[in-house]
Design a protein around this motif. Sequence first.
Motif, PDB file in Angstrom:
ATOM      1  N   LYS A 132       9.902  12.082  14.743  1.00 55.77           N
ATOM      2  CA  LYS A 132       8.771  12.168  15.141  1.00 55.77           C
ATOM      3  C   LYS A 132       7.779  10.842  14.541  1.00 55.77           C
ATOM      4  O   LYS A 132       6.876  10.340  15.024  1.00 55.77           O
ATOM      5  N   ALA A 133       8.153  10.420  13.465  1.00 55.84           N
ATOM      6  CA  ALA A 133       7.199   9.506  12.761  1.00 55.84           C
ATOM      7  C   ALA A 133       7.446   8.191  13.654  1.00 55.84           C
ATOM      8  O   ALA A 133       8.480   7.689  14.004  1.00 55.84           O
ATOM      9  N   VAL A 134       6.313   7.551  13.800  1.00 51.04           N
ATOM     10  CA  VAL A 134       6.360   6.363  14.833  1.00 51.04           C
ATOM     11  C   VAL A 134       6.014   5.012  13.866  1.00 51.04           C
ATOM     12  O   VAL A 134       5.221   5.201  12.949  1.00 51.04           O
ATOM     13  N   ASN A 135       6.574   4.081  14.398  1.00 49.05           N
ATOM     14  CA  ASN A 135       6.316   2.709  13.847  1.00 49.05           C
ATOM     15  C   ASN A 135       6.679   2.503  12.374  1.00 49.05           C
ATOM     16  O   ASN A 135       5.868   2.082  11.532  1.00 49.05           O
ATOM     17  N   THR A 136       7.532   3.338  11.746  1.00 50.76           N
ATOM     18  CA  THR A 136       8.077   3.167  10.307  1.00 50.76           C
ATOM     19  C   THR A 136       9.624   3.816  10.123  1.00 50.76           C
ATOM     20  O   THR A 136       9.811   4.612  11.242  1.00 50.76           O
ATOM     21  N   VAL A 138       0.825  -1.305   0.061  1.00 56.27           N
ATOM     22  CA  VAL A 138       0.026  -0.032   0.075  1.00 56.27           C
ATOM     23  C   VAL A 138       0.841   1.082   0.054  1.00 56.27           C
ATOM     24  O   VAL A 138       1.787   1.244   0.422  1.00 56.27           O
ATOM     25  N   LEU A 139       0.503   2.174  -0.898  1.00 52.64           N
ATOM     26  CA  LEU A 139       1.205   3.489  -0.890  1.00 52.64           C
ATOM     27  C   LEU A 139       0.304   4.647  -0.424  1.00 52.64           C
ATOM     28  O   LEU A 139      -0.416   4.897  -1.031  1.00 52.64           O
ATOM     29  N   ILE A 140       0.710   5.562   0.532  1.00 49.97           N
ATOM     30  CA  ILE A 140      -0.080   6.509   1.051  1.00 49.97           C
ATOM     31  C   ILE A 140       0.461   7.860   0.642  1.00 49.97           C
ATOM     32  O   ILE A 140       1.590   7.978   0.983  1.00 49.97           O
ATOM     33  N   HIS A 141      -0.364   8.641   0.005  1.00 49.96           N
ATOM     34  CA  HIS A 141       0.229   9.834  -0.566  1.00 49.96           C
ATOM     35  C   HIS A 141      -0.223  11.222   0.083  1.00 49.96           C
ATOM     36  O   HIS A 141       0.169  12.235   0.285  1.00 49.96           O
ATOM     37  N   THR A 142      -1.663  10.873   0.504  1.00 52.22           N
ATOM     38  CA  THR A 142      -2.290  12.351   1.153  1.00 52.22           C
ATOM     39  C   THR A 142      -1.843  12.621   2.435  1.00 52.22           C
ATOM     40  O   THR A 142      -1.514  11.773   3.217  1.00 52.22           O
ATOM     41  N   GLY A 196       5.774  13.705   0.686  1.00 52.35           N
ATOM     42  CA  GLY A 196       6.221  12.382   1.456  1.00 52.35           C
ATOM     43  C   GLY A 196       5.189  11.177   0.866  1.00 52.35           C
ATOM     44  O   GLY A 196       4.060  11.452   0.446  1.00 52.35           O
ATOM     45  N   TYR A 197       5.642  10.113   0.866  1.00 53.75           N
ATOM     46  CA  TYR A 197       5.309   8.767   0.854  1.00 53.75           C
ATOM     47  C   TYR A 197       5.500   7.840   1.857  1.00 53.75           C
ATOM     48  O   TYR A 197       6.552   7.416   2.317  1.00 53.75           O
ATOM     49  N   LEU A 198       4.237   7.217   2.177  1.00 54.87           N
ATOM     50  CA  LEU A 198       4.231   6.162   2.885  1.00 54.87           C
ATOM     51  C   LEU A 198       4.076   4.744   2.225  1.00 54.87           C
ATOM     52  O   LEU A 198       2.967   4.327   1.941  1.00 54.87           O
ATOM     53  N   LEU A 199       5.105   3.752   2.312  1.00 57.50           N
ATOM     54  CA  LEU A 199       4.986   2.680   1.778  1.00 57.50           C
ATOM     55  C   LEU A 199       4.726   1.452   2.911  1.00 57.50           C
ATOM     56  O   LEU A 199       5.508   1.532   3.771  1.00 57.50           O
ATOM     57  N   ARG A 254      -0.019  11.481   8.236  1.00 55.90           N
ATOM     58  CA  ARG A 254       0.119  12.164   9.215  1.00 55.90           C
ATOM     59  C   ARG A 254      -0.711  11.357  10.336  1.00 55.90           C
ATOM     60  O   ARG A 254      -0.225  10.877  11.404  1.00 55.90           O
ATOM     61  N   TYR A 255      -2.015  10.609   9.948  1.00 58.45           N
ATOM     62  CA  TYR A 255      -2.735   9.981  10.754  1.00 58.45           C
ATOM     63  C   TYR A 255      -1.884   8.822  11.139  1.00 58.45           C
ATOM     64  O   TYR A 255      -1.852   8.214  12.062  1.00 58.45           O
ATOM     65  N   LEU A 256      -1.441   7.988  10.102  1.00 60.59           N
ATOM     66  CA  LEU A 256      -0.748   6.614  10.218  1.00 60.59           C
ATOM     67  C   LEU A 256       0.618   6.655  10.888  1.00 60.59           C
ATOM     68  O   LEU A 256       1.019   5.571  11.287  1.00 60.59           O
ATOM     69  N   THR A 257       1.438   7.998  10.797  1.00 61.65           N
ATOM     70  CA  THR A 257       2.756   7.804  11.163  1.00 61.65           C
ATOM     71  C   THR A 257       3.032   9.005  12.422  1.00 61.65           C
ATOM     72  O   THR A 257       3.969   8.863  12.909  1.00 61.65           O
ATOM     73  N   GLY A 258       1.919   9.792  12.496  1.00 59.29           N
ATOM     74  CA  GLY A 258       2.160  10.895  13.167  1.00 59.29           C
ATOM     75  C   GLY A 258       2.894  12.011  12.828  1.00 59.29           C
ATOM     76  O   GLY A 258       3.271  13.116  13.579  1.00 59.29           O
ATOM     77  N   PHE A 259       3.053  12.177  11.557  1.00 54.05           N
ATOM     78  CA  PHE A 259       4.171  13.156  11.115  1.00 54.05           C
ATOM     79  C   PHE A 259       3.566  13.668   9.628  1.00 54.05           C
ATOM     80  O   PHE A 259       3.317  12.947   8.947  1.00 54.05           O
TER      81      PHE A 259
END
Length: 350
Positions: A57-61, A14-18, A33-36, A23-28
Amino acid sequence: MVNSVRYVTDTTAVLIHTLENRRYLTGFGSSFGYLLMTKNGNKLFVDSRYFEAASKKAVNTQTVLCVNFLAQLEEELQKQQVKKLLLEDEISFSLYSLFKKSLSAKVAPSAPLSKRLLNLRSVKRKEEVESIVCAQRIAEKAFEEVLGFIKVGITEKEIAAFIDYKMAVLGSEKPAFETIAVSGANTSMPHGVPTDKKVEIGDFVTMDFGATVNGYKSDMTRTVAVGFASDEMKKVYETVLKAQENVIKTVKAGLICKDADAAARDIITAAGFGNNFGHGTGHGVGLAIHEKPTLSPLAKNEKLREGQIVTDEPGIYIPEKFGVRIEDMLYVRKNGCKNLTKAPKQLIIL
């Protein structure tokens, strides 16, 4: 929180771009940015502007410095043998086309993925509620101070600028949205833009604004009168207030959103102003100023859930004359709701 998103399998990532979902998923949160998210963990790709802050600041990633994102993404997908990459369905056609052209994995926007993220975000955790309440207290203080600023001859733009300035001084990261400050006949436009019009004796002034704390928004609207209010103005104001307070009495978990809207709309219609209330009664608030759920006549299948925060903002707008809107934020509970807004609602005449 990153592990709460489904759809990741041995061959699907899954790739998150919004910004809001990242921010919701990582706290940052960051503008880029992109979250893979893969079976082997999660990586947040950011550029040099945000790398140090994200690393802290980003958590669990794992934070990755983005140099050539497409090449880095392709390398990661190949390394983990990803065959399918799910995207949020809010993606632009140009970005989707770029991914499709550049990546070996099948690229697929996913409405279920986006819907799940929106549903997750709609129910607030304790720390989210605390941030929203903090933002609301800032907005309320700004409202208290702007009451002493408004006078005959002040322009709508000056009122909006004063509110924004006060919220910033009080600790808001930025306005939650573009502040609305309109007066006189301009109050008949629900989302009117502040102009150079000067406040006059006998005007209503409607202000719709909010602050931001830790990325979370607040939202409130108040309408005040300057000098005096005519009998017609008072009647409209009291009708809106009655409708707005009836929503507070009605909202609870399990209530169909259409019925929450009807709690206000039926009162306004019975008073003869049904055609002067064109928008929905409310919406969710969080990292975005408009989130799930929606309180409107069209929300026939959506129910309120415990832990959601919704606005309660009925209005009456009489073209070329004036309008009134009153807005609070409500925290949905099992057997009712808690009003998170403390600012006074009785008609204020300055």
